[in-house]
Design a protein around this motif. Structure first.
Motif, PDB file in Angstrom:
ATOM      1  N   THR A 198       0.808  -1.192   0.049  1.00 32.96           N
ATOM      2  CA  THR A 198      -0.025  -0.037  -0.043  1.00 32.96           C
ATOM      3  C   THR A 198       0.919   1.246  -0.007  1.00 32.96           C
ATOM      4  O   THR A 198       0.548   2.052  -0.715  1.00 32.96           O
ATOM      5  N   CYS A 236      -6.423   2.186  -7.840  1.00 34.89           N
ATOM      6  CA  CYS A 236      -7.221   1.302  -7.109  1.00 34.89           C
ATOM      7  C   CYS A 236      -6.451   0.242  -6.076  1.00 34.89           C
ATOM      8  O   CYS A 236      -5.576  -0.392  -6.915  1.00 34.89           O
ATOM      9  N   MET A 237      -6.389   0.463  -4.990  1.00 35.12           N
ATOM     10  CA  MET A 237      -6.047  -0.657  -4.014  1.00 35.12           C
ATOM     11  C   MET A 237      -6.916  -1.853  -3.829  1.00 35.12           C
ATOM     12  O   MET A 237      -7.980  -1.421  -3.442  1.00 35.12           O
ATOM     13  N   LEU A 238      -6.669  -3.040  -4.034  1.00 29.63           N
ATOM     14  CA  LEU A 238      -7.367  -3.907  -3.417  1.00 29.63           C
ATOM     15  C   LEU A 238      -6.903  -4.961  -2.612  1.00 29.63           C
ATOM     16  O   LEU A 238      -5.845  -5.204  -2.669  1.00 29.63           O
ATOM     17  N   TYR A 239      -7.661  -5.505  -1.839  1.00 28.82           N
ATOM     18  CA  TYR A 239      -6.896  -6.551  -0.665  1.00 28.82           C
ATOM     19  C   TYR A 239      -7.644  -7.723  -0.617  1.00 28.82           C
ATOM     20  O   TYR A 239      -8.763  -7.654  -0.842  1.00 28.82           O
ATOM     21  N   CYS A 244      -8.058  -1.015   4.636  1.00 30.37           N
ATOM     22  CA  CYS A 244      -8.588  -0.463   3.616  1.00 30.37           C
ATOM     23  C   CYS A 244      -9.575   0.485   3.985  1.00 30.37           C
ATOM     24  O   CYS A 244      -9.430   1.699   2.894  1.00 30.37           O
ATOM     25  N   VAL A 293      -7.251   3.731   3.862  1.00 23.81           N
ATOM     26  CA  VAL A 293      -6.938   4.137   2.488  1.00 23.81           C
ATOM     27  C   VAL A 293      -7.897   4.792   1.972  1.00 23.81           C
ATOM     28  O   VAL A 293      -7.732   5.746   0.956  1.00 23.81           O
ATOM     29  N   THR A 301     -10.450   2.008  -3.141  1.00 23.95           N
ATOM     30  CA  THR A 301     -10.031   0.859  -2.271  1.00 23.95           C
ATOM     31  C   THR A 301     -11.067  -0.091  -1.873  1.00 23.95           C
ATOM     32  O   THR A 301     -12.073   0.276  -1.325  1.00 23.95           O
ATOM     33  N   THR A 359     -16.116   2.413  -2.432  1.00 24.30           N
ATOM     34  CA  THR A 359     -14.846   2.487  -2.034  1.00 24.30           C
ATOM     35  C   THR A 359     -14.797   2.279  -0.310  1.00 24.30           C
ATOM     36  O   THR A 359     -15.985   2.636   0.061  1.00 24.30           O
TER      37      THR A 359
END
Length: 260
Positions: free
Chosen positions: A121, A136-139, A166, A169, A180, A247
Motif C-alpha cells: 500500500t 485502485c488498491m484491492l486487498y 482498507c 486508505v 480501495t 470504496t
C-alpha cells in the motif's frame, strides 16, 4: 476491454487466486506484474499469459521485506510508467490452537498478510498519488475478515485488520482519486485451502470429507466451493468500477456462508 491501458501488480500471483485474477485482467487488456516469492513460478504464469496474447512481467517479491516490495514496485513503474491497480493477495495459513501457538508462527502469518499489505500500500500509493487518474488498491480478505474459526487465530486477526487498513486508505486516498476495497472469498480450492483439509482433519480428529462437509461448506447455501473464476470476476468489477461510490467496502463471495 474493461482494463485497457491499465497496469496492475498482484502479489502472490504465481498461482491460486492471484494467478486467476492476473489472467482475467490480462484478457481485459491490463498489463500485469506477477509478484511472487517464487520467481520461477511467476515466470511460468507470465508465459501462460503471453501465450494467450496478454502482456505480463514477473517480479521477485518477498512481501515481508520492505526493500523487496519497494524494488518490485519501482521495477513495474520503470517498465510501464505507472501503476493503476495494486492487489495485496499474498497469504499463508497456519492451523493450530491458540494455547500452543508460538509467537514466531503468529508473527509469520501476520507479517505476510498484514505487513505485506501495508508495504505494498505504501509503495503503491506514492505512485498513484502522482497520477492524475489515481488508482485502485484491492486487498484479499476472506469470510474470516467477518467471522472467526477455531485453529486460525493469526489468519483471522490479519484478515480482520485488512478491513481497517482498507477503510483508512479509502479516507486518505479519496483526495487523490484512489479507491480501495476488500474481496472476501469463501473457501476456494487453492493450494492454501487444500493444505488445510488434512491439517484440520488431524487437529479436529475427523475425516477430510467431514472437514469439507461439516466445517468448510456447512453454512453455504448449496454446499459448493467458491471458484477461482468467481473471485476473478469480483476483482475485475472492483478494479473497473468508475467512481468512488464503491470504496472502503468489503465484498463477500461465499455461496451464502456469510451474509451481510
Amino acid at each position: 476491454m474493461q482494463l485497457s491501458d491499465k497496469t496492475a501488480l498482484i502479489t502472490g500471483a504465481a498461482g491460486g487466486l492471484g494467478r486467476a485474477i492476473a489472467e482475467r485482467y490480462a484478457r481485459e487488456g491490463a498489463r500485469v506484474a506477477i509478484a511472487d516469492l517464487n520467481l520461477e513460478a511467476a515466470n511460468a504464469t507470465v508465459n501462460a499469459i503471453r501465450e494467450q496474447g496478454g502482456e505480463a512481467m514477473a517480479v521477485a517479491m518477498d512481501v515481508t521485506d520492505e526493500a523487496a516490495v519497494e524494488a518490485g514496485v519501482a521495477q513495474v513503474i520503470q517498465e510501464w510508467g505507472r501503476l493503476d491497480i495494486a492487489i495485496a493477495n499474498a497469504g499463508i495459513q497456519h492451523i493450530e490452537p491458540l494455547h500452543t501457538l508460538s509467537f514466531a508462527d503468529w508473527r509469520k502469518v501476520i507479517s505476510v498478510h498484514l505487513d505485506g499489505a501495508f508495504l505494498l500500500t505504501s509503495a503503491a500509493l506514492r505512485q498513484m498519488y502522482q497520477q492524475e487518474s489515481g488508482g485502485c488498491m484491492l486487498y484479499m480478505g476472506s469470510v474470516h475478515s467477518k467471522l472467526a474459526s477455531p485453529l486460525k487465530a493469526p489468519y483471522v486477526a490479519a484478515k480482520h485488520a485488512l478491513l481497517g487498513l482498507c477503510r483508512t486508505v479509502a479516507k486518505e486516498g479519496a483526495a487523490h482519486r484512489v479507491r480501495t476495497n476488500v474481496i472476501c472469498p469463501g473457501f476456494v480450492r487453492t493450494p492454501l485451502v487444500d493444505k488445510q483439509i488434512p491439517e484440520q482433519a488431524a487437529a479436529l480428529g475427523i475425516s477430510e470429507e467431514a472437514v469439507i462437509r461439516d466445517v468448510m461448506l456447512k453454512d453455504t447455501v448449496d454446499r459448493e466451493f467458491t471458484t477461482l473464476d468467481d473471485i476473478a470476476e469480483v476483482a475485475l468489477h472492483l478494479a473497473a468500477f468508475p467512481t468512488a461510490a464503491l470504496t472502503g467496502q468489503s465484498i463477500v463471495a461465499s455461496h451464502g456462508w456469510y451474509m451481510q
